[in-house]
Scaffold this motif. Structure first.
Motif, mmCIF file in Angstrom:
data_model
loop_
_atom_site.group_PDB
_atom_site.id
_atom_site.type_symbol
_atom_site.label_atom_id
_atom_site.label_comp_id
_atom_site.label_asym_id
_atom_site.label_seq_id
_atom_site.Cartn_x
_atom_site.Cartn_y
_atom_site.Cartn_z
ATOM 1 N N UNK A 42 0.781 -1.222 0.000
ATOM 2 C CA UNK A 42 0.000 0.000 0.000
ATOM 3 C C UNK A 42 0.814 1.273 0.000
ATOM 4 N N UNK A 43 2.136 1.129 -0.082
ATOM 5 C CA UNK A 43 2.997 2.311 -0.073
ATOM 6 C C UNK A 43 3.821 2.385 -1.345
ATOM 7 N N UNK A 44 4.312 3.563 -1.635
ATOM 8 C CA UNK A 44 5.156 3.743 -2.798
ATOM 9 C C UNK A 44 6.562 3.185 -2.527
ATOM 10 N N UNK A 45 7.220 2.822 -3.621
ATOM 11 C CA UNK A 45 8.602 2.373 -3.501
ATOM 12 C C UNK A 45 9.470 3.525 -3.018
ATOM 13 N N UNK A 46 10.389 3.201 -2.124
ATOM 14 C CA UNK A 46 11.235 4.218 -1.490
ATOM 15 C C UNK A 46 12.696 3.873 -1.684
ATOM 16 N N UNK A 47 13.470 4.823 -2.102
ATOM 17 C CA UNK A 47 14.916 4.637 -2.165
ATOM 18 C C UNK A 47 15.487 4.693 -0.776
ATOM 19 N N UNK A 48 16.310 3.721 -0.423
ATOM 20 C CA UNK A 48 16.831 3.596 0.932
ATOM 21 C C UNK A 48 18.289 4.035 1.006
ATOM 22 N N UNK A 49 19.115 3.465 0.139
ATOM 23 C CA UNK A 49 20.546 3.766 0.166
ATOM 24 C C UNK A 49 21.135 3.449 -1.193
ATOM 25 N N UNK A 50 22.202 4.141 -1.532
ATOM 26 C CA UNK A 50 22.881 3.862 -2.799
ATOM 27 C C UNK A 50 24.368 4.134 -2.644
ATOM 28 N N UNK A 51 25.142 3.497 -3.530
ATOM 29 C CA UNK A 51 26.589 3.625 -3.483
ATOM 30 C C UNK A 51 27.111 3.705 -4.913
ATOM 31 N N UNK A 52 28.097 4.542 -5.109
ATOM 32 C CA UNK A 52 28.674 4.705 -6.438
ATOM 33 C C UNK A 52 29.568 3.519 -6.788
ATOM 34 N N UNK A 53 29.905 3.407 -8.067
ATOM 35 C CA UNK A 53 30.713 2.273 -8.513
ATOM 36 C C UNK A 53 32.106 2.285 -7.898
ATOM 37 N N UNK A 54 32.630 3.488 -7.615
ATOM 38 C CA UNK A 54 33.966 3.577 -7.030
ATOM 39 C C UNK A 54 33.940 3.639 -5.511
ATOM 40 N N UNK A 55 32.761 3.463 -4.934
ATOM 41 C CA UNK A 55 32.567 3.418 -3.471
ATOM 42 C C UNK A 55 32.865 4.732 -2.763
ATOM 43 N N UNK A 56 33.101 5.783 -3.501
ATOM 44 C CA UNK A 56 33.456 7.043 -2.833
ATOM 45 C C UNK A 56 32.245 7.841 -2.389
ATOM 46 N N UNK A 57 31.075 7.497 -2.891
ATOM 47 C CA UNK A 57 29.890 8.291 -2.599
ATOM 48 C C UNK A 57 28.719 7.407 -2.236
ATOM 49 N N UNK A 58 28.055 7.764 -1.140
ATOM 50 C CA UNK A 58 26.842 7.072 -0.728
ATOM 51 C C UNK A 58 25.757 8.112 -0.454
ATOM 52 N N UNK A 59 24.538 7.636 -0.424
ATOM 53 C CA UNK A 59 23.401 8.505 -0.141
ATOM 54 C C UNK A 59 22.356 7.682 0.578
ATOM 55 N N UNK A 60 21.724 8.271 1.584
ATOM 56 C CA UNK A 60 20.733 7.563 2.380
ATOM 57 C C UNK A 60 19.437 8.374 2.461
ATOM 58 N N UNK A 61 18.335 7.649 2.534
ATOM 59 C CA UNK A 61 17.073 8.305 2.849
ATOM 60 C C UNK A 61 17.127 8.807 4.283
ATOM 61 N N UNK A 62 16.461 9.915 4.546
ATOM 62 C CA UNK A 62 16.471 10.468 5.914
ATOM 63 C C UNK A 62 15.939 9.471 6.929
ATOM 64 N N UNK A 63 15.009 8.630 6.496
ATOM 65 C CA UNK A 63 14.364 7.691 7.407
ATOM 66 C C UNK A 63 15.307 6.603 7.918
ATOM 67 N N UNK A 64 16.438 6.402 7.228
ATOM 68 C CA UNK A 64 17.362 5.322 7.632
ATOM 69 C C UNK A 64 18.747 5.844 7.981
#
Length: 126
Positions: A42-64
């Motif tokens: 019943x909820x929309x898909x949410x992006x949680x975390x991601x990482x770049x191919x060279x591992x130098x950059x990550x990004x997180x949803x505020x909720x996690x």
């Protein structure tokens, strides 16, 4: 063709931890950015975390942020999502996704990713 298989889901009590794995086959993940998404009923898909191919950059949803950590082991062609201090609202089906990208590109926009796994269920409940 790149194939992704998630594992590590299950039932855990609130406050507990799980580590999800996203194992790739068919191609090396060295040149792919990877993201984890989740979708609860019943909820929309949410992006949680991601990482770049060279591992130098990550990004997180505020909720996690501060509770989840994404990492990758290119030698094992696997990406991980360590989830700590789990809450009932973290309950969802978790998917990993991959997109060929150079250097430090990463995104939590699902539309940016072409390859997807089938998902693994995470249930946080007492």
């Amino acid at each position: 063709q790149l194939q992704l298989v998630e594992s590590g889901g299950g039932l855990v009590q609130p406050g507990g931890s799980l580590r999800l794995s996203c194992a790739a086959s068919g191609r090396t993940l060295d040149y792919y950015a990877i993201a984890w998404f989740r979708q609860a009923p019943g909820k929309e898909r949410e992006g949680v975390a991601c990482i770049s191919s060279d591992s130098t950059s990550t990004l997180y949803a505020d909720s996690v942020k501060g509770r989840f950590t994404i990492s990758r082991d290119n030698a094992k062609n696997t990406v991980y999502l360590q989830m700590n201090s789990l809450h009932p609202e973290d309950t969802a089906n978790y998917y990993c996704a991959a997109e060929g990208a150079a250097n430090n590109w990463r995104s939590l926009d699902a539309n940016e990713y072409d390859s997807w796994g089938q998902g693994t269920q995470v249930t946080v409940s007492s």
